[in-house]
Design an enzyme around this catalytic site. Structure first.
Site: not given
Ligand code: T1G
Length: 698
Positions: A62, A101, A104, A124
């Site tokens: 998400a 997500g 999911e 999450e």
């Molecule tokens: N949402 C918004 N921005 C995101 C994002 C996300 N999920 N993931 C990364 N970014 C942005 C980050 O801020 C950065 O921005 C750029 O992307 C590159 O990220 C319903 C509710 C995917 C492994 O927890 O673990 O789904 O600084 O520097 O090292 O159940 O990002 O360039 O402006 O980290 O290559 C669950 C979180 C959400 C994944 C990539 N998902 N992201 O790593 O790049 S909750 C996560 C990561 C959810 C559902 C629930 C990592 C990555 P900027 P980065 P990276």
């Protein structure tokens, strides 16, 4: 430009999501996905739908930026249910990091093919929430309750092979071309007569109720200790456990309720702040035009605790290391320590013997400085003494290549002054590692007045190679972390001399969620370090500054903490953890009498308020002086280097959450008692006056 597009290829519909940088499932993606699914569901010529997100990674979850705001419809859970209930085969073609997500959505598809580089996860919990789109119900059905909970409680990313063996994905493709792989796989499924296969109806891995309840008992027991302060890990276990007793739709709405509770918890706020703060810390002005030099060969001056730790951090990053020590005995001691560390890693199966030999081959040591003439970077980690450091840098100035970067690991000395002995000070920088340097994530990158943008860029590049969390700091005594530490340390000594028990203070700090209490940290680091600092600062102390002598009394007795088995606490084989040294309270009493202080009672709130106020006080000063460029950098320093709980976001975020006006009120109250130590910082007064918070400065 729509973020979701599709095309029809004979009897297959190909959906492509494009929402750079990581295809986060924003509201636009949700709307686009639902509209496309609904349109395709009506097209009878379509036998299979392939969901892809071709660029950097399949949907990485998400859009975290949307949390804290009202989540617009459609909600992802409903889209997943819609995908699963389709009477057409749905294939998810994965690559990169399908997380949260994103996984999911993939699990709501009927079949999953993954590129070899794929890593899947439901992280999450690292954001203080739970998988709220069916993840707590579908994942156990694919890989069983234990593995599913292990993935959801740790947030770990599981590589493709392991995911295949566990049943999370069905096939690993030969290459990374996610669109072709998806279409080929869908064609094969159609040809082989496969039908839609709703994950929600897969019960075989959740049917052995006895085995499951046994593992749930163990998991809950561990969780009660490991996550005692946290909300979402317990909500995750609850959703899985309760879901097993409900039918699927009921289990999904139960999961949703628990998800909403997580969203409301302040821990979600703190952890999501930490997520973005740990991505904003690399956005520093010097990286706009700074060009990093290529770092392959480095030199480490000094083989003590820091020198050996930094060497291992560099070797683990694949860098060639030459360590300089004064004599062969010191070299042997350093080699033995490094070797023992890697032997232990082999024993704990973190690496195998071949890997150990390969890493150790990156290391050599000598007493001859001339061996450093071909190095790209030197990190000096000798005794904290300005004259000794200047002597070392003068030598390096003579021997090293003109574009070799010269870094000091000092934890408080003036980097500008060290740079005065180098012809070209633009290549001098501070790299403040934290002990043990091969483990601790934090790296303060100290930018001196003449440090060039290329040198700063090279330092951030080194941090990336070493998988460190870098934070840019300006030059001042103690930089960001130790300067704030010394403020709350002195404020704590004031409280103890006024009547608080050091052990009560530590309990309050631990209950707040910090890894260790203040006096535990002193005992770990060694009381003699602080003693040397107090002696160094004594000549510059203002006569009206309050000075508490309790810590000096402790050090005069040779009680430096763990290294002397006695400090504020007692240490030893048959000594229970956190056994107070009974003589400490006696010393406190004697010192209160000597200072003519009638002790007063402190309650938990008073102690915590003063601890937080001291951090925010000095943090605000550091921002005003631009030592730290933004408040979130201070938060990253404390959550990665000083054991401040990430779920509280860091001291500056925590201050925003409780209200800067309350912190200012406390500081104003304290300044009545001690105006020299607590004169309210102007920036804090201005922010409160303008009804702004620290986040407005991020
Ligand atoms: N949402 C918004 N921005 C995101 C994002 C996300 N999920 N993931 C990364 N970014 C942005 C980050 O801020 C950065 O921005 C750029 O992307 C590159 O990220 C319903 C509710 C995917 C492994 O927890 O673990 O789904 O600084 O520097 O090292 O159940 O990002 O360039 O402006 O980290 O290559 C669950 C979180 C959400 C994944 C990539 N998902 N992201 O790593 O790049 S909750 C996560 C990561 C959810 C559902 C629930 C990592 C990555 P900027 P980065 P990276």
């Amino acid at each position: 430009m729509s973020v979701v597009k599709h095309r029809i290829l004979d009897e297959i519909a190909l959906i492509e999501v494009s929402n750079p940088p990581v295809n986060a499932i924003s509201a636009a993606v949700r709307i686009g996905l639902l509209e496309t699914i609904e349109e395709l569901s009506l097209d009878e010529k379509i036998l299979a739908i392939v969901i892809t997100a071709p660029e950097r990674t399949f949907l990485a979850g998400a859009d975290i930026k949307e949390f804290g705001k009202k989540i617009d419809a459609p909600i992802l859970g409903n889209i997943c249910d819609k995908i699963e209930s389709l009477n057409k085969i749905v294939v998810a073609s994965l690559h990169g990091t399908p997380l949260g997500g994103g996984l999911e959505v993939a699990m709501s598809a009927h079949y999953r093919i993954a590129a070899p580089n794929t890593k899947v996860g439901l992280p999450e919990v690292l954001l203080g929430i739970l998988p709220g789109a069916g993840g707590t119900q579908r994942l156990p059905r694919l890989c069983g309750v234990s593995m599913a909970l292990d993935m959801m409680l740790t947030g770990k990313h599981v590589p493709a092979k392991k995911a295949l063996d566990a049943g999370i994905i069905d096939v690993i493709s030969k290459n990374n071309s996610t669109i072709d792989n998806g279409i080929e796989y869908a064609k094969k499924l159609i040809k082989d007569g496969f039908k839609p296969r709703p994950t929600s109806q897969m019960e075989n891995k959740i049917s052995d109720t006895q085995e499951i309840s046994n593992s749930l008992i163990k998991i809950k027991e561990t969780a009660s200790k490991k996550y005692k302060n946290l909300f979402s890990p317990h909500a995750i276990i609850k959703s899985v456990e309760e879901g097993l007793k409900l039918n699927f739709p009921e289990a999904i709405s139960n999961e949703r309720e628990l998800f909403e509770e997580c969203i409301q918890s302040p821990q979600r706020q703190g952890l999501i702040h930490s997520f973005f703060a740990e991505r904003a810390n690399t956005k520093v002005p010097e990286l706009k035009d700074g060009k990093p030099i290529e770092l392959k060969k480095i030199g480490i001056i000094g083989g003590g605790t820091m020198g050996t730790g930094i060497s291992m951090a560099a070797m683990n990053a694949g860098l060639d290391v030459i360590m300089i020590e004064q004599n062969d005995e010191a070299i042997e001691k350093a080699k033995t320590k490094i070797n023992a560390t890697y032997d232990r890693n082999v024993k704990l199966n973190r690496i195998n013997n071949e890997q150990k030999l390969e890493i150790m081959s990156m290391f050599s040591a000598t007493t001859d400085f001339n061996e450093l003439k071909d190095r790209d970077l030197i990190i000096e980690a000798v005794f904290e003494n300005m004259d000794i450091k200047k002597e070392v840098f003068s030598k390096l100035n003579q021997i090293c290549r003109k574009n070799c970067i010269l870094a000091t690991n000092t934890s408080y000395l003036n980097v500008n002054e060290i740079a005065t002995v180098v012809d070209d000070p633009s290549r001098v920088i501070g790299l403040h590692f934290f002990s043990p340097a091969n483990i601790m994530k934090l790296l303060e990158i100290v930018v001196a007045e003449k440090t060039s943008t290329d040198t700063v860029a090279s330092a951030f590049d080194l941090a990336k190679k070493m998988r460190k969390v870098p934070v840019r700091s300006g030059v001042c005594d103690g930089f960001i972390g130790n300067r704030i530490l010394s403020k709350y340390l002195v404020s704590t000594y004031h409280m103890v001399e006024d009547g608080a028990s050091p052990f009560h203070v530590d309990k309050v700090i631990r209950d707040f969620g910090c890894a260790m209490g203040i006096f535990q940290v002193i005992d770990l680091a060694g009381g003699d370090i602080g003693w040397a600092t107090r002696k160094r600062k004594a000549p510059f102390r203002h006569k009206d500054d309050r000075y508490v002598q309790i810590p000096d009394r402790v050090c005069e007795r040779g009680w430096f903490g763990q290294k002397t088995s006695k400090g504020y606490y007692l240490y030893g084989e048959n000594v229970d953890f956190l056994t107070p040294n009974p003589e400490i309270e006696v010393i406190c009493e004697q010192e209160r009498k000597r200072a003519g202080i009638t002790p007063k009672k402190f309650d938990d709130k008073e102690i915590l308020d003063k601890y937080i106020a001291a951090m925010v006080y000095e943090g605000t000063k550091i921002l005003s002086e631009q030592i730290a460029l933004k408040p979130s950098d201070i938060d990253v320093v404390f959550t990665n280097g000083y054991g401040f709980p990430k779920w509280r976001g860091g001291p500056m975020k925590y201050a925003d959450m409780i209200g800067l006006d309350k912190i200012l009120k406390n500081i104003q109250k304290y300044s009545e008692e001690d105006p020299r130590f607590w004169s309210p910082p102007k920036l804090l007064e201005d922010l409160v006056k303008q009804n702004k918070n620290f986040d407005s400065l991020n």
